[in-house]
Design an enzyme around this catalytic site. Sequence first.
Site, PDB file in Angstrom:
ATOM      1  N   GLY A 299      44.133  41.504   5.714  1.00  0.00           N
ATOM      2  CA  GLY A 299      46.118  41.634   4.947  1.00  0.00           C
ATOM      3  C   GLY A 299      46.782  40.730   5.439  1.00  0.00           C
ATOM      4  O   GLY A 299      45.930  39.327   5.243  1.00  0.00           O
ATOM      5  N   SER A 300      47.983  40.719   5.184  1.00  0.00           N
ATOM      6  CA  SER A 300      48.962  40.016   4.936  1.00  0.00           C
ATOM      7  C   SER A 300      48.945  38.917   6.353  1.00  0.00           C
ATOM      8  O   SER A 300      49.126  37.290   5.635  1.00  0.00           O
ATOM      9  CB  SER A 300      50.177  40.348   5.112  1.00  0.00           C
ATOM     10  OG  SER A 300      50.664  41.344   4.573  1.00  0.00           O
TER      11      SER A 300
END
Length: 608
Positions: A299-300
Amino acid sequence: MSPIDLSSPYRSAPTARQLWRWLVELIWRIEHAFERSRAKDRPVDDARLRIFLLLALFILAFCGVAISAGQVALFAKTHVGLGVSEPNGARATLEDRNGMLLATDLPSYDLYLDPRDVLPARREETRDALLEALPRIPAERIDAAFTSGRRGFLLGGLTPTEKAVVHDLGRPGVDFEETPRRFYPLGTSAAHLIGYTQTRGDGLAGAEHALDAQIQAEGSAGQPVQLSVDLRVQAALEDELDKAAVRFQSPDAAGVVVDVHTGEILAMASYPTFDPGNLHAASSEALKNHVAGVDYEAGSVFKVFTLAAGLDTGAVTPASTFDVSHPFVIGSNRPIHDFDKGDTTLTLPQVFTHSSNIGASHVALAVGGERMDRYMRAFGIYAAAPSELAESTRPLPPHRGVDGRLDEGVLAYMSFGQGLSVTPLQIATGMTSIFNGGTYIPLTIQKRSGDLPAGRRVVSEKTAQTMLDFMRMNVTDPKGSGKSAEVPGLSVGGKTGTAQKAGVGGYKANARVASFAAVFPTAGALSDKRYLVYILLDEPKPAPGTFGFATAGFTAAPTAGAVINRIAPFLGVKRAPIVASAPAAAAATPRVVPQVSAAPISAAMGAD
């Protein structure tokens, strides 16, 4: 001339036939000596000769027995009469970096029963005596041994005290075999890092396997092997990770603490865990090392790598601005959205603090597929994390075209951590190479002293400093996704990551991985002591106080903050007032990075 010619200057070893002839001649001479003594009427000489002969024969017999006993004692596999087999070479004691005991060898014995040595009338009596002395022996195992008619195993892992109790029974047919047993006094603590051994002592997992040759060599020398782990840091990490996994109902979780300058792994925790001293009770899931051996879409948190590559290549600057007012459409598939939709234009620091997927995609496209590929390799993202752990697995790389290159769609997708899967240990390795000043250093589970291994430059010191500033801003900014990780006085920085999990036919709607990468302290020079904490929770659920959310900012970030708050004193990090810093170039004239058309992409949103 005698049967053995000693006059030759080139004598060879006597043959068996020569020795036999010599022995026959000696006996013949002795017998004739008796006859001569009788012929001369000297019975005293005759008696003396006979006594001398008997004495010589006794001495020879005694020497033969002594030599045979010595061979048995020194070289035999089983000690005759004791029923105890000779154990393999001892393994070295494992210690943490401060000399605390992690694993050691202790005497242990296996109990056997041979029914052929037990009279039928005595079998019931023997059975009852064994059960009374060691109630943990399964009664059916004793019965099976009696009915089998051959020597059978009853119980393993007897302590010297238990062995003495059974030995004192004096029961025929009961014997022991000494077996090497590894003792883990801390139970489940640091289990995945320490690892475990098989019955005969060879390492099978963790440090026990990774450093097997060294552990055996140091064991022979009587020296301990020191690991990089700090038990105080390890205990804090495990406690906070376990509490978070239970609170957010995560089926598995992972955490790691690393010294960014030395690459030493100070703590490693995987949930669920196991007791290496009781492997039979461990499930296959508990034995998995989720830090080194399981891939996740991060993810981020991947935006740390994307923005670092953008800054280091000069493709973007802290003053660059990005239009995020509309979803980023690439091809005909689903567009890329932002979770935070409050602003229409973001600067590069805001792309980071708002965790903008649209902004990160623009940065990646500005860098370009070829250059982004080089940086991902330099960060170690495309290879198994280079620690000593054999469990360290390779990542699941992003899809490439027929020419082997990353197309723009995959590049945009990868910029915010989707489309490739990596282990938490790979994330920690890559981020260490940014936050230590820009040098890639392989991580290690061994205590490092003296000179560090030669690293390689990955990003410039300027880029490293700017990324430290961004990490700090993401915690101090009211809109920052990492603000729940703040610890007063410790200058914590961090980045959240919430990624949807891939399933059959696409991404799952309600299954996410929440993670948080933290670094502290961010204040001070690049050469100052600094530590990375990475927390990952698999499929967390909302809990009281999270307002119905289970994203990283509500789950992994506060967990990382709690770990940092506890371990800072152990690491010598002093609390001090913090002066918030901002990138020096933030006031420069902004420029707009244009939208770029690209190949189709399926964007699965990972809200932070």
